[in-house]
Write a protein that holds these residues in place. Structure first.
Motif, PDB file in Angstrom:
ATOM      1  N   THR B 259      21.646  -2.964  71.183  1.00 31.68           N
ATOM      2  CA  THR B 259      20.993  -1.725  70.735  1.00 31.68           C
ATOM      3  C   THR B 259      21.900  -0.980  69.767  1.00 31.68           C
ATOM      4  O   THR B 259      21.431  -0.422  68.765  1.00 31.68           O
ATOM      5  N   PHE B 260      23.189  -0.984  70.043  1.00 24.52           N
ATOM      6  CA  PHE B 260      24.124  -0.301  69.136  1.00 24.52           C
ATOM      7  C   PHE B 260      24.096  -0.950  67.743  1.00 24.52           C
ATOM      8  O   PHE B 260      24.071  -0.262  66.733  1.00 24.52           O
ATOM      9  N   PRO B 263      19.668  -0.866  66.309  1.00 26.52           N
ATOM     10  CA  PRO B 263      18.827   0.139  66.975  1.00 26.52           C
ATOM     11  C   PRO B 263      17.445   0.225  66.321  1.00 26.52           C
ATOM     12  O   PRO B 263      17.324   0.069  65.106  1.00 26.52           O
ATOM     13  N   ASP B 264      16.416   0.457  67.151  1.00 23.58           N
ATOM     14  CA  ASP B 264      15.079   0.686  66.592  1.00 23.58           C
ATOM     15  C   ASP B 264      14.988   2.089  65.996  1.00 23.58           C
ATOM     16  O   ASP B 264      14.311   2.306  65.002  1.00 23.58           O
ATOM     17  N   LEU B 266      17.445   5.303  64.805  1.00 28.91           N
ATOM     18  CA  LEU B 266      18.761   5.894  64.587  1.00 28.91           C
ATOM     19  C   LEU B 266      18.556   7.015  63.585  1.00 28.91           C
ATOM     20  O   LEU B 266      18.261   6.761  62.412  1.00 28.91           O
ATOM     21  N   VAL B 302      19.695   7.752  69.035  1.00 31.73           N
ATOM     22  CA  VAL B 302      19.688   6.295  68.886  1.00 31.73           C
ATOM     23  C   VAL B 302      18.911   5.717  70.070  1.00 31.73           C
ATOM     24  O   VAL B 302      19.056   6.189  71.201  1.00 31.73           O
ATOM     25  N   ARG B 303      18.050   4.708  69.825  1.00 27.80           N
ATOM     26  CA  ARG B 303      17.232   4.193  70.924  1.00 27.80           C
ATOM     27  C   ARG B 303      16.679   2.804  70.622  1.00 27.80           C
ATOM     28  O   ARG B 303      16.462   2.433  69.472  1.00 27.80           O
ATOM     29  N   ASN B 304      16.472   2.069  71.701  1.00 28.65           N
ATOM     30  CA  ASN B 304      15.770   0.792  71.661  1.00 28.65           C
ATOM     31  C   ASN B 304      14.349   1.073  72.152  1.00 28.65           C
ATOM     32  O   ASN B 304      14.167   1.513  73.293  1.00 28.65           O
ATOM     33  N   GLY B 311      19.022   4.241  75.288  1.00 25.99           N
ATOM     34  CA  GLY B 311      19.201   5.129  74.145  1.00 25.99           C
ATOM     35  C   GLY B 311      19.767   6.461  74.592  1.00 25.99           C
ATOM     36  O   GLY B 311      19.904   6.723  75.796  1.00 25.99           O
TER      37      GLY B 311
END
Lengths: 391, 320
Positions: B259-260, B263-264, B266, B302-304, B311
């Protein structure tokens, strides 16, 4: 007559213009030197030793006091260098630039030994003989280690081939470091004189804290990085074997003293400290708890000096402290590893009138000085142990 | 016919009674010594109890021995607590049952305490300067390493590992020579991980378990100094912008490394308006003073989107 005057005037203007251009170019050279300090990450620049620069630290008290701030610069690493027939000198590497300085501990004057710029210098070690500085720049996990050869004639630098994770320098001036070999963390030695490299041992996990021994062939220790949420276990690496040491626990942090291991772990939700005698495996409770990363052992007796505050009572310690979310105002304590006695030594806040959050502590070889950095501003400090009875 | 049944029952009863006794004829085969934990580590306190649901030890005097030495203050106890001995040193615990008719019988249990450690290494992101260990968050990969030690060294010979997290057997069964495995962190607040180590012939050498807490990903802001790099103190609450510009990095803790890196979502926001990172590192933003003095909010997220708990977001106030 007028024509002669006109020609003389033109000549004077040309001479003045030439002098102005000459001065302008010379000043540009100076500016280039200054701007070299502020390059971008990963660059190093070779150079030669400059003339002696003496700087008296501002505000240095003329009288002898127990606690002294040694630098106003941020310090990446330091060591006490003992050269033949002289009093020990303090060598330190400036954070950010990687410049190496020597510091006169009597009058506080500084002398720059190296003007090789190592941008982003964060961690450094200096050999005991003062011949080499190893400076790590960039990320702590993936940074580059630069070896700076300190010489009165010429200062040279070269990068170590391996990525350096954790490193130290032995009393025999050998660099010990860990690096990634495939997925493994491997410990190696590097002799800056002969440039010989030797593989020492492989740690069977990646997130490792290393307790380096005094020499290549002495015992080294490793344990998983500290967090209060997970267990840690201590392993000893000696003679090509890995031996499990009977130390385990949540939030485990360990320090190696002369003939014992000092460790802290969480017992019933609170940090508690212990000693383990390495010869007899006898374990004792410490009367007062401390965090081993804030302690330094004496090389001459069973004393260990520690910085301690209220951190161990904090339910988020050390994770929040590692994150930089909290800081502490430490006092100095002395522990006797034989008896487990603890003695209060000094209140740093009362003396300095500012918070000193101790990191990177070190005891001088003559056990007269307890050096440390203040995490809050990365400056170097010393507590004079001659002010303490029975140091 | 009824008499035949009664006669058969009477004649057969000694056989049923005999089944209650062990090979030398006194006690029941259902009698055994239970240990908790089953395979104690060196120096670990463990509890021994007599499992006698058949009642074969009824009325017997009970004596406990450790390596043929009577354990003091344990006479007639059905449950005792001991501390395991040194690593790699075999110990024999014996329980002697003395019936009033003079018949004695002995049960034995052997221990060879070994260190079996589970090293937990969650593969979540923490900043390079962070000296602690990363923690596991929902859906993150967790690496496990089992290290078995007999006191002399780590045992690396041919061994079989049975790994479990909660009630799930990792890879569905025992794994030969696989002291390193991975699993995805479930949503439970705590996950119990266990490993059993045995020889290929089935002899169990040690068992161990540990608890992995579920961490919530978080984001912290740090100022980036052009010379020194990331300042090691978090920006909490207000950030006073003294110079004309400032560079700030948002450092996520404990989000999965995937994810970092990919990321989906950011996003940076200044006063709720989308802002763009002007750095090659999208987690870094450089701010410049313009206009009159005042205050602004800086948000980072920031998130998946496939695993919504994977996230984090945070906000600081910037005083200009």
């Amino acid at each position: 007559m007028k024509r002669w005057l006109f020609i003389i005037g033109i000549l004077i203007i040309l001479i003045l213009a030439g002098a102005w251009i000459f001065l302008l170019l010379a000043s540009d050279e100076t500016k280039r030197d200054i701007y070299n300090t502020f390059g971008f990450t990963g660059e190093t620049e070779d150079g030669v030793v400059e003339n002696i620069i003496d700087t008296l630290l501002p505000g240095l008290p003329p009288e002898r006091v127990p606690l002294r701030q040694l630098t106003t610069r941020r310090v990446a690493g330091y060591t006490e260098v003992q050269k033949a027939s002289s009093t020990p000198e303090m060598y330190f590497v400036e954070a950010g630039t990687g410049y190496v300085y020597t510091l006169n501990l009597q009058d506080g004057s500084e002398r720059r030994l190296s003007n090789i710029t190592i941008v982003g210098a964060r961690e450094a070690r200096i050999t005991k003989d003062g011949k080499y500085a190893i400076v790590k720049s960039g990320d702590l996990e993936t940074g580059v280690a630069t070896i700076v050869k300190l010489s009165e004639q010429e200062v040279q630098s070269s990068d170590l081939f391996d990525t350096v994770i954790d490193f130290t320098i032995t009393d025999e001036n050998i660099l010990l470091y860990t690096t990634y070999v495939g997925n493994d963390v491997t410990a190696r030695s590097y002799d800056p004189e002969s440039k010989a490299t030797k593989t020492l041992f492989t740690v069977p996990f990646n997130a490792a804290t290393i307790l380096w021994g005094e020499g290549i062939d002495t015992a080294h220790y490793a344990y998983p990085k500290t967090t209060r949420e997970l267990t840690g276990h201590l392993y000893k690496f000696e003679d090509n074997t890995i031996q499990r040491v009977a130390i385990t626990g949540y939030g485990l942090s360990v320090m190696k003293a002369e003939d014992s291991l000092l460790f802290s772990k969480i017992n019933d939700g609170r940090y508690k400290s212990f000693t383990l005698q390495t010869d007899s495996n006898e374990q004792k409770d410490m009367l007062i708890s401390f965090f081993p990363e804030k302690c330094a052992p004496s090389k001459e007796n069973s004393f260990v000096y520690c910085a301690n505050s209220t951190e161990l009572e904090d339910g988020s310690f050390p994770d929040a402290w590692y994150r930089g979310a909290v800081s502490y105002s430490d006092n100095i304590w002395r522990f006797d590893t034989r008896t487990s006695d603890a003695t209060f030594v000094y209140d740093t806040f009362s003396a300095a009138q500012r918070e000193i959050d101790v990191i990177s502590p070190f005891m001088s070889d003559n056990t007269m000085s307890f050096y440390f950095k203040n995490k809050n501003d990365q400056t170097l400090w010393v507590y004079d142990l001659t002010f303490t009875d029975n140091n | 016919m009824r008499y035949l049944y009664i006669a058969f029952f009477l004649l057969a009863s000694p056989l049923f009674s005999y089944a209650q006794f062990s090979a030398d004829g006194m006690l029941g085969t259902n009698l055994s010594i239970q240990s908790m934990p089953e395979y104690p580590s060196p120096g670990e306190a463990f509890e021994l109890s007599i499992d006698d649901y058949g009642g074969g030890a009824y009325g017997a005097e009970i004596l406990w021995y450790r390596n043929d030495t009577l354990i003091p203050n344990t006479a007639n106890a059905r449950k005792i607590t001991l501390t395991a001995g040194d690593v790699g040193v075999k110990e024999v615990i014996s329980v002697v049952f003395k019936k009033s008719n003079g018949v004695t019988n002995t049960l034995k249990k052997e221990f060879t305490p070994m260190f079996l450690d589970i090293i937990v290494e969650p593969q979540t992101h923490v900043p390079g300067f962070y000296q602690g260990r990363a923690l596991a968050s929902v859906g993150s990969t967790v690496n496990l390493t089992a290290l078995l030690s007999d006191g002399e060294t780590l045992i690396k010979r041919d061994l079989v590992y049975l790994w479990k997290y909660n009630l799930t057997v990792i890879e569905g069964g025992p794994l030969r020579n696989r002291n390193e495995v991975s699993f995805k962190m479930p949503q439970d607040s705590y996950t119990v991980v266990s490993v059993q180590v045995s020889t290929p012939s089935g002899e169990i050498l040690a068992k161990e378990s540990t608890i992995i807490p579920l961490a919530t990903p978080e984001v912290h802001f740090y100022e980036v100094n052009a010379l020194y790099g990331v300042e090691l103190k978090t920006i909490t609450g207000d950030f006073n912008m003294i110079a004309d510009s400032a560079t700030i990095v948002a450092e996520p803790y404990f989000i999965d490394s995937n994810t970092f890196n990919y990321p989906d979502i950011l996003e940076w926001k200044i006063n709720n308006s989308a802002a763009r990172s002007n750095s090659s590192n999208p987690y870094i933003i450089t701010l410049q003073k313009t206009g009159d003095p005042g205050a602004a909010t800086l948000d980072f997220h920031v998130r998946n989107t496939d695993i919504l708990l994977q996230g984090a977001k945070n906000q600081i106030k910037i005083n200009i």
